[in-house]
Design a protein around this motif. Structure first.
Motif, PDB file in Angstrom:
ATOM      1  N   SER A 243       0.799  -1.230   0.000  1.00 28.89           N
ATOM      2  CA  SER A 243       0.000   0.000   0.000  1.00 28.89           C
ATOM      3  C   SER A 243       0.829   1.277   0.000  1.00 28.89           C
ATOM      4  O   SER A 243       0.329   2.333  -0.336  1.00 28.89           O
ATOM      5  CB  SER A 243      -0.935  -0.004   1.201  1.00 28.89           C
TER       6      SER A 243
ATOM      7  N   ALA B  26      -7.851   9.051   5.770  1.00 29.21           N
ATOM      8  CA  ALA B  26      -8.024   9.484   4.383  1.00 29.21           C
ATOM      9  C   ALA B  26      -9.459   9.315   3.907  1.00 29.21           C
ATOM     10  O   ALA B  26      -9.954  10.096   3.100  1.00 29.21           O
ATOM     11  CB  ALA B  26      -7.081   8.706   3.469  1.00 29.21           C
ATOM     12  N   ALA B  48      -8.973  14.049  -1.944  1.00 33.60           N
ATOM     13  CA  ALA B  48     -10.239  13.854  -1.227  1.00 33.60           C
ATOM     14  C   ALA B  48     -10.397  12.429  -0.720  1.00 33.60           C
ATOM     15  O   ALA B  48     -11.135  12.181   0.225  1.00 33.60           O
ATOM     16  CB  ALA B  48     -11.402  14.196  -2.140  1.00 33.60           C
TER      17      ALA B  48
HETATM   18  N1  LIG Z   1      -0.206   5.139   1.135  1.00 30.72           N
HETATM   19  C1  LIG Z   1      -0.545   6.306   1.714  1.00 30.72           C
HETATM   20  N2  LIG Z   1       0.022   6.674   2.876  1.00 30.72           N
HETATM   21  C2  LIG Z   1      -0.312   7.831   3.471  1.00 30.72           C
HETATM   22  N3  LIG Z   1      -1.201   8.706   2.995  1.00 30.72           N
HETATM   23  C3  LIG Z   1      -1.817   8.400   1.840  1.00 30.72           C
HETATM   24  C4  LIG Z   1      -1.522   7.185   1.134  1.00 30.72           C
HETATM   25  N4  LIG Z   1      -2.287   7.152   0.019  1.00 30.72           N
HETATM   26  C5  LIG Z   1      -3.018   8.297   0.025  1.00 30.72           C
HETATM   27  N5  LIG Z   1      -2.744   9.039   1.109  1.00 30.72           N
HETATM   28  C6  LIG Z   1      -3.374  10.326   1.482  1.00 30.72           C
HETATM   29  O1  LIG Z   1      -4.756  10.143   1.506  1.00 30.72           O
HETATM   30  C7  LIG Z   1      -5.429  11.268   0.954  1.00 30.72           C
HETATM   31  C8  LIG Z   1      -6.346  10.828  -0.152  1.00 30.72           C
HETATM   32  O2  LIG Z   1      -5.592  10.440  -1.267  1.00 30.72           O
HETATM   33  P1  LIG Z   1      -6.248   9.903  -2.603  1.00 30.72           P
HETATM   34  O3  LIG Z   1      -7.213   8.838  -2.269  1.00 30.72           O
HETATM   35  O4  LIG Z   1      -5.153   9.546  -3.531  1.00 30.72           O
HETATM   36  O5  LIG Z   1      -7.003  11.198  -3.131  1.00 30.72           O
HETATM   37  P2  LIG Z   1      -7.658  11.484  -4.563  1.00 30.72           P
HETATM   38  O6  LIG Z   1      -7.548  10.260  -5.384  1.00 30.72           O
HETATM   39  O7  LIG Z   1      -9.066  11.873  -4.266  1.00 30.72           O
HETATM   40  O8  LIG Z   1      -6.895  12.620  -5.147  1.00 30.72           O
HETATM   41  C9  LIG Z   1      -4.357  12.238   0.492  1.00 30.72           C
HETATM   42  O9  LIG Z   1      -4.213  13.232   1.481  1.00 30.72           O
HETATM   43  C10 LIG Z   1      -3.120  11.380   0.420  1.00 30.72           C
HETATM   44  O10 LIG Z   1      -1.981  12.138   0.719  1.00 30.72           O
END
Ligand SMILES: Nc1ncnc2c1ncn2[C@@H]1O[C@H](COP(=O)(O)OP(=O)(O)O)[C@@H](O)[C@H]1O
Ligand SMILES: [Mg+2]
Lengths: 244, 327
Positions: A243, B26, B48
């Motif tokens: 992940s 998240a 988001a």
């Molecule tokens: N593997 C991870 N570890 C830590 N934070 C994460 C990880 N993946 C996503 N995030 C955080 O979760 C939030 C949502 O990300 P994401 O689902 O990619 O948003 P979107 O696809 O709507 O742009 C963001 O703030 C991102 O930084």
């Protein structure tokens, strides 16, 4: 297991699609030949066996095999294809086995390509072919043990160089287990049972007893269960590490 | 048991889903469903939680809280069955770069369990659907972004899945490529359940039957694009363009009308924007007034609303979201 087969095919094809396979095979053949005929003094021994040839395998594998295994999982993580792979209908276990078998098949091919050494020894005299066959088998098993370590380590990082270095170090520990260099680390604090167990983990001693022609099932079982344990750790590493 | 479950559930069901990354949450308590024959747009600003949610639906990430059913199968307990029903395009359309398009799709077909002959026809069909014929034997790493995206699409639809989940399928494509991908999605929409994430609003209007909006990991809206438009403060607003300058008393007269909330002077000197209270229709009153006053009008336009304005309001800071909510 069609999915395991599909992954095996893809990975094996990938080795041959890039220069990796050819570089690996050439270096493996040149080095094993050079070590055997010059350092090992194959001609001078006047004995028609391949002892010198196999003696060098643990040391050759030490840096060649991490080079083969380092990209197995780290590349998937780096390029994001792990998300593609793990959302196909395949269990992590089947994927781990597929990748491992691909790399193992590849080392098997490299090992088979050393047949001119075997031809030479048969030409030179009356070779003990059953022992040679057993040694090849032992070498193949040992290569699997190195690969299992390397595959597992590569699942912990997206960086291939880091995967290489850590695989090298961990394999070195298992090669030298039983030697003072490793045993001294455990001496003094570890319970004797653990010291004893570490001593029995030595790749070298298990491999040597196979190449001497001693048929002891325990050596084969050692390598196979060693592979099994590292592949299980590999599954866990993929599941927890995918992940991020 | 499972087949009964498969019957009674929607194609994709998400219940109280949540995902934490360490201390950071998240995705927080999101629930929605996608039904067969429906294209659901998944909207939200960057960060988001759209991709995180889709990764949980596709079985790549394990949820911290909540449950997901795909094709009626719990993705956590029956991952293989669920994944067989699903075609998934991850964000950025990752693919094995050193393989050719056709070798890559053949690999996918093998992974999907197709034997030789069917494998060939599946790959050929996917290549044709995604319009990849001209690059079938090129390594994927040499392809342009648009082609790479289409390789990802081809991979996702290769087994003709009843459920498609696509994370930003048109991101980074030029207008022609966007149009192609949308056409393809619309063609497939009839007998599939499709979930696509996007932060492009026009996309919602163009292909979605329904839209959900999330912000900061929370569900903010679930409804049709039409309902979304109704939430716009410009919905049912009337724009007047006068021949010449705006009469001095026009704004005051308009404000007196029943249902009119505000009258805005726009940047151009010859225009007025008449905004209704609670998005009610005011065009009739405005037109009557204009006739009675014998204003010389060049244009009288009823606005349907602006998605980006609603989007900003819904996904923006909390206090802005209170303003102008329909009762
Ligand atoms: N593997 C991870 N570890 C830590 N934070 C994460 C990880 N993946 C996503 N995030 C955080 O979760 C939030 C949502 O990300 P994401 O689902 O990619 O948003 P979107 O696809 O709507 O742009 C963001 O703030 C991102 O930084
Ligand atoms: Mg995203």
């Amino acid at each position: 297991m069609t999915v395991t087969g599909a992954i095996l095919r893809r990975e094996l094809g990938n080795y041959f699609a890039t220069p990796v396979a050819y570089v690996f095979i050439v270096i493996f053949l040149v080095l094993s030949g050079a070590f055997t005929f010059y350092l090992g003094g194959l001609y001078e021994r006047g004995q028609a066996d391949l002892q010198p040839f196999f003696t060098f395998h643990p040391w050759l594998y030490l840096f060649l095999i991490p080079a083969l295994s380092m990209r197995l999982w780290s590349e998937e993580r780096k390029s994001g294809t792990i998300e593609l792979l793990m959302t196909l209908p395949v269990s992590v276990g089947a994927a781990v086995i597929g990748k491992f078998l691909a790399a193992w098949t590849f080392t098997g091919i490299a090992l088979a390509l050393t047949f001119p050494v075997w031809l030479t020894i048969n030409y030179l005299g009356h070779a003990d072919n059953p022992v040679i066959a057993l040694s090849y088998f032992g070498s193949f098993l040992m290569a699997g043990a190195y690969l299992a370590v390397g595959a597992c380590v590569s699942a912990f990082t997206r960086n291939q160089v880091i995967a290489f270095v850590f695989s090298f170090v961990i394999c070195l520990v298992f090669v030298l287990a039983g030697f003072p260099m490793v045993m001294d680390i455990f001496q003094g604090w570890a319970p004797p049972a653990l010291i004893n167990a570490v001593g029995r983990m030595s790749f070298l001693s298990h491999f040597e007893s196979i190449t001497k022609g001693v048929i002891d099932l325990r050596d084969a079982i050692f390598f196979l269960s060693f592979i099994g344990c590292w592949l299980m750790a590999n599954v866990i590493a993929v599941e927890t590490g995918k992940s991020d | 048991m499972t087949s009964a479950g498969a019957q009674s559930r929607a194609a994709v069901e998400v219940a109280s889903l949540g995902k934490d990354f360490g201390a950071f949450s998240a995705v927080k308590d999101i629930s929605f469903a996608v039904r067969r024959g429906e294209v659901l747009g998944f909207l939200g600003p960057n960060g988001a939680g759209k991709s995180t949610t889709m990764k949980m639906i596709a079985g790549f990430l394990a949820p911290t809280r909540g449950q997901v059913w795909v094709g009626g199968y719990d993705i956590d307990r029956r991952p293989l069955e669920a994944k067989r029903c699903l075609g998934y395009l991850p964000e950025g359309a990752p693919a094995y770069a050193d393989m050719s398009v056709s070798a890559f799709l053949t690999f996918i077909a093998r992974m999907r369990g197709y034997r030789r002959r069917e494998r060939r026809s599946r790959v050929a069909a996917a290549v044709e659907k995604a319009n990849l014929g001209s690059v079938a034997y090129k390594p994927i790493e040499t392809l342009s972004k648009g082609f790479k995206r289409r390789v990802g699409l081809a991979q996702a639809i290769l087994h003709d899945p009843p459920i498609l989940v696509m994370d930003e399928p048109t991101d980074g494509l030029d207008p022609n490529q966007k149009h192609e991908v949308r056409t393809l999605i619309r063609e497939m929409a009839r007998d599939k359940a499709i979930l696509i994430s996007t932060h492009i609003l026009e996309e919602v209007d163009a292909i979605c039957d329904r839209a959900i909006i999330i912000a900061h990991g929370r569900l903010k809206f679930d409804g049709t694009p039409q309902q979304l438009l109704c939430m716009s403060s410009l919905h049912n607003a009337v724009r007047l363009r006068f021949a010449g300058n705006v009469p001095a008393d026009a704004a005051a007269r308009l404000l007196d009308l029943h249902g009119v909330g505000r009258v805005n002077q726009s940047d151009e000197a010859d225009q007025l924007m008449v905004l209704p209270n609670n998005a009610t229709a005011i065009v009739k009153q405005v037109a009557q007034l204009a006739r009675a006053e014998t204003w010389q009008l060049q244009e009288l336009v009823v606005e349907s609303g602006q998605l980006d304005e609603v989007f900003r309001r819904i996904t923006g800071p909390a206090e802005a979201a209170q303003r102008g909510e329909p009762a």
